[in-house]
Design a protein around this motif. Structure first.
Motif, mmCIF file in Angstrom:
data_model
loop_
_atom_site.group_PDB
_atom_site.id
_atom_site.type_symbol
_atom_site.label_atom_id
_atom_site.label_comp_id
_atom_site.label_asym_id
_atom_site.label_seq_id
_atom_site.Cartn_x
_atom_site.Cartn_y
_atom_site.Cartn_z
ATOM 1 N N GLU A 35 110.422 81.604 67.984
ATOM 2 C CA GLU A 35 109.791 82.396 69.038
ATOM 3 C C GLU A 35 110.024 81.728 70.386
ATOM 4 N N PRO A 36 110.282 82.529 71.421
ATOM 5 C CA PRO A 36 110.475 81.926 72.741
ATOM 6 C C PRO A 36 109.155 81.373 73.256
ATOM 7 N N PRO A 37 109.204 80.348 74.086
ATOM 8 C CA PRO A 37 107.969 79.784 74.624
ATOM 9 C C PRO A 37 107.277 80.803 75.534
ATOM 10 N N PRO A 38 105.969 80.749 75.614
ATOM 11 C CA PRO A 38 105.262 81.693 76.479
ATOM 12 C C PRO A 38 105.633 81.461 77.940
ATOM 13 N N THR A 39 105.788 82.555 78.642
ATOM 14 C CA THR A 39 106.150 82.454 80.051
ATOM 15 C C THR A 39 104.941 82.752 80.917
ATOM 16 N N SER A 40 104.895 82.110 82.034
ATOM 17 C CA SER A 40 103.816 82.308 82.979
ATOM 18 C C SER A 40 104.269 83.300 84.044
ATOM 19 N N THR A 41 103.357 84.142 84.479
ATOM 20 C CA THR A 41 103.719 85.121 85.502
ATOM 21 C C THR A 41 103.628 84.532 86.902
ATOM 22 N N THR A 42 102.876 83.471 87.052
ATOM 23 C CA THR A 42 102.766 82.849 88.370
ATOM 24 C C THR A 42 103.308 81.429 88.308
ATOM 25 N N ALA A 43 104.034 81.075 89.316
ATOM 26 C CA ALA A 43 104.584 79.726 89.386
ATOM 27 C C ALA A 43 103.507 78.771 89.866
#
Length: 88
Positions: A35-43
């Motif tokens: 599974e791909p790592p979770p991505t954040s919507t805000t930097a």
């Protein structure tokens, strides 16, 4: 003295090798993809006071200080010196 292999045996050997090679490749690819790592919507943003200095002490056993007390290792001494000067 030459080793003579009849052509039909050589052909069987090549087919067996190919089947073995193909089954190894297919077995290696049979697993489910990770599974791909979770991505954040805000930097993440850092203010001036939150910034930290980072460095990489790249080297060998002399760099890391193998068989030396942790306080005597030069990367640890460098961090302490930078903190004393207010840089890190």
């Amino acid at each position: 003295m030459q080793l003579r292999i009849p052509k039909y045996n050589l052909k069987r050997l090549m087919i067996a090798y190919f089947v073995l090679l193909l089954s190894g490749v297919l077995a290696a690819c049979a697993g489910e993809p990770p599974e791909p790592p979770p991505t954040s919507t805000t930097a993440p943003t850092a203010t001036k006071s939150e910034k930290t200095a980072r460095f990489l002490a790249l080297g060998d056993s002399y760099t890391i200080g193998q068989n030396v007390a942790e306080a005597e290792r030069w990367p640890v001494q460098m961090v302490a010196a930078l903190r004393n000067q207010g840089i890190a």
